[in-house]
Write a protein that holds these residues in place. Structure first.
Motif, mmCIF file in Angstrom:
data_model
loop_
_atom_site.group_PDB
_atom_site.id
_atom_site.type_symbol
_atom_site.label_atom_id
_atom_site.label_comp_id
_atom_site.label_asym_id
_atom_site.label_seq_id
_atom_site.Cartn_x
_atom_site.Cartn_y
_atom_site.Cartn_z
ATOM 1 N N THR A 126 4.727 -13.471 5.896
ATOM 2 C CA THR A 126 5.848 -12.638 5.721
ATOM 3 C C THR A 126 7.010 -13.330 5.023
ATOM 4 O O THR A 126 7.818 -12.788 4.536
ATOM 5 N N TYR A 145 9.160 4.021 -1.219
ATOM 6 C CA TYR A 145 10.268 3.222 -1.890
ATOM 7 C C TYR A 145 10.431 3.866 -3.192
ATOM 8 O O TYR A 145 9.504 4.216 -4.073
ATOM 9 N N ILE A 197 5.199 -7.440 0.745
ATOM 10 C CA ILE A 197 5.108 -7.517 2.303
ATOM 11 C C ILE A 197 4.006 -6.372 2.647
ATOM 12 O O ILE A 197 3.324 -6.573 3.725
ATOM 13 N N GLN A 198 4.341 -5.299 2.206
ATOM 14 C CA GLN A 198 3.506 -4.168 2.710
ATOM 15 C C GLN A 198 2.080 -4.431 2.237
ATOM 16 O O GLN A 198 1.083 -4.088 3.229
ATOM 17 N N GLY A 242 17.430 -7.586 -0.679
ATOM 18 C CA GLY A 242 16.264 -8.422 -0.822
ATOM 19 C C GLY A 242 16.237 -9.450 -1.820
ATOM 20 O O GLY A 242 15.864 -10.659 -1.729
ATOM 21 N N VAL A 254 9.174 -7.514 -4.012
ATOM 22 C CA VAL A 254 9.082 -8.331 -2.735
ATOM 23 C C VAL A 254 8.677 -7.082 -1.458
ATOM 24 O O VAL A 254 7.813 -7.586 -0.608
ATOM 25 N N LYS A 255 9.127 -5.908 -1.725
ATOM 26 C CA LYS A 255 8.851 -5.097 -0.722
ATOM 27 C C LYS A 255 7.243 -4.778 -0.663
ATOM 28 O O LYS A 255 6.403 -4.472 0.195
ATOM 29 N N PHE A 301 15.196 -11.774 3.393
ATOM 30 C CA PHE A 301 13.905 -11.750 3.754
ATOM 31 C C PHE A 301 13.787 -13.267 4.002
ATOM 32 O O PHE A 301 14.868 -14.191 3.619
ATOM 33 N N PHE A 347 3.658 3.661 -0.320
ATOM 34 C CA PHE A 347 4.736 2.870 -0.631
ATOM 35 C C PHE A 347 5.877 3.684 -0.736
ATOM 36 O O PHE A 347 6.258 4.478 -1.629
ATOM 37 N N GLU A 356 13.271 -6.100 -5.939
ATOM 38 C CA GLU A 356 13.231 -5.288 -4.691
ATOM 39 C C GLU A 356 11.819 -4.775 -4.444
ATOM 40 O O GLU A 356 11.138 -4.884 -3.584
ATOM 41 N N VAL A 357 11.457 -4.150 -5.654
ATOM 42 C CA VAL A 357 10.202 -3.369 -5.504
ATOM 43 C C VAL A 357 8.988 -4.490 -5.367
ATOM 44 O O VAL A 357 7.871 -4.418 -4.466
ATOM 45 N N THR A 380 16.410 -4.077 -8.620
ATOM 46 C CA THR A 380 15.412 -3.062 -8.091
ATOM 47 C C THR A 380 13.990 -3.484 -8.357
ATOM 48 O O THR A 380 12.986 -3.228 -7.785
#
Length: 413
Positions: A126, A283, A114-115, A141, A110-111, A160, A281, A107-108, A104
């Motif tokens: 992207t 998430y 992107i954002q 991810g 990479v997300k 991704f 964010f 995951e945090v 995670t």
């Protein structure tokens, strides 16, 4: 996890049941003691039942174990974030996002990457760059970043968009269109863990940081394994004076006591998430900023200071190097080490890999139990990654257990 279920549930299988531990040692249900040769899957830092961490957890339980972090705060998480950011130069990694584990934490990153690009007007960025044989976790991810086919290939089309590289030569030869559409590159600094403990060339991380700066690509460092003293410094990136755009931490963050992860990033990235609910964010996890986990992490950082853990590591690293050098046998093909992280690769005396179906690495680790050592292999590479509190004598015992296990099996085969 990571266990063939037909073997686990076989009628004759008797699992090893672990019930206790102290220092670098574990105890099974029958009272037998084993050196914790892989730090309970690379998590334990100061040993089991460390009095400082035990006391911190008991004290926190007298207040509260967990409170929501969604729109609230708590003193333990705030202080831990301050201390983690304090390991890096002012104006660099100033913001911290807590989650649960290594997957995670990635995951945090990479997300968020992107954002960030979407909100910075760089919607075309992207893609991600990662490295062959890398491992970054098992969530969707994180697994799409991985380069180990056994773990990630069947899920790759769901994750991704990722371009995998073998090293800096591949990076330098990327088509411009790939570079211009890349959000970030992710790497395990100094050494790849699941890739049978293979170190990167010296200076490679600093070179990668320079490439990212020139290309406008963010750098994500996965220090889930290498963080908190494993390489001889608090963080592996400090060996080459590199500061990433995202730093992912877990495993040893709480000293190996509780699940907790952190993703550090910069103020400029954080600022892109300001300006209204649509830039939030969205998430998080139920146990984000868990007070008990943060209390354990703060106590672990106190132990680093009180016991001069980093100052005492060079002698222990050299002891491990000597133990590895003494492991001489026709099956021992290579010894790889980075700090207190080591891999002992086994092959046929000819130098050819053992047939995969022989599972020699697993057999050696099972045999080592009889000589008082617990660890796991990565294929036919035996991992030796003990808690940082391990003594030279205990390292010698680990080496002797491996020697006897290898000799016992070689006589059978």
């Amino acid at each position: 996890p990571f266990t063939p279920q037909d073997e686990w549930t076989a009628p004759g299988h008797e699992p090893l049941v672990l019930v206790g531990g102290e220092g670098a040692w574990l105890v099974d249900a029958g009272g037998r003691r084993y050196l914790d040769g892989n730090s309970s899957i690379w998590t334990n830092i100061h040993g089991h039942r460390h009095p400082r961490i035990d006391a911190a957890l008991c004290a926190q339980l007298e207040r509260v174990a967990h409170t929501s972090f969604l729109g609230f705060a708590n003193p333990r998480a705030s202080e831990l974030a301050r201390q983690l950011a304090g390991f890096f130069p002012p104006g660099t990694l100033e913001r911290v996002f807590f989650s649960d584990d290594g997957s995670t934490a990635i995951e945090v990153a990479v997300k968020m990457a992107i954002q960030y690009r979407q909100q910075a007007g760089e919607q075309e960025r992207t893609g991600f760059l990662a490295f062959d044989r890398a491992y970054h976790g098992d969530t969707m991810g994180a697994s799409s970043l991985g380069g180990v086919p056994r773990f990630s290939e069947r899920f790759r089309r769901f994750g991704f968009p990722v371009t995998h590289l073998t090293g800096m030569d591949d990076l330098r030869s990327l088509p411009e269109v790939v570079v211009e559409t890349t959000a970030a590159v992710v790497i395990e600094p100094l050494i790849q863990g699941v890739n049978e403990m293979r170190p990167w060339p010296a200076g490679m991380l600093r070179e990668l940081r320079g490439w990212c700066d020139r290309a406008g690509v963010h750098l994500i460092l996965d220090e889930v394994m290498t963080g908190f003293g494993r390489t001889g410094r608090m963080f592996a990136c400090q060996h080459e004076e590199v500061v990433p755009d995202y730093l992912c931490l877990a495993k040893g963050l709480t000293g190996g006591y509780l699940p907790l992860a952190a993703t550090l990033t910069t103020a400029s990235i954080y600022d892109a998430f300001l300006g209204g609910a649509e830039r939030t964010f969205y998430y998080g996890h139920s146990y984000t900023g868990n007070q008990l986990g943060c209390a354990a992490a703060l106590a672990s950082l106190e132990v680093f200071e009180e016991e001069d853990v980093l100052g005492r590591l060079p002698a222990r690293i050299e002891s491990l190097r000597a133990v590895l050098a003494d492991l001489r046998h026709p099956w021992v093909y290579d010894r790889r080490q980075c700090g207190l992280i080591a891999g002992l690769e086994l092959r046929e005396p000819s130098g050819d890999p053992f047939p995969a179906d022989r599972r020699v690495g697993e057999e050696v680790c099972l045999a080592a139990r009889e000589f008082g050592l617990l660890t796991r292999p990565i294929r036919d590479t035996i991992v030796l990654l003990p808690p940082l509190c391990v003594t030279p004598e205990e390292l010698g015992q680990a080496g002797e257990a491996l020697r006897q296990a290898i000799e016992t099996l070689s006589l059978i085969h």
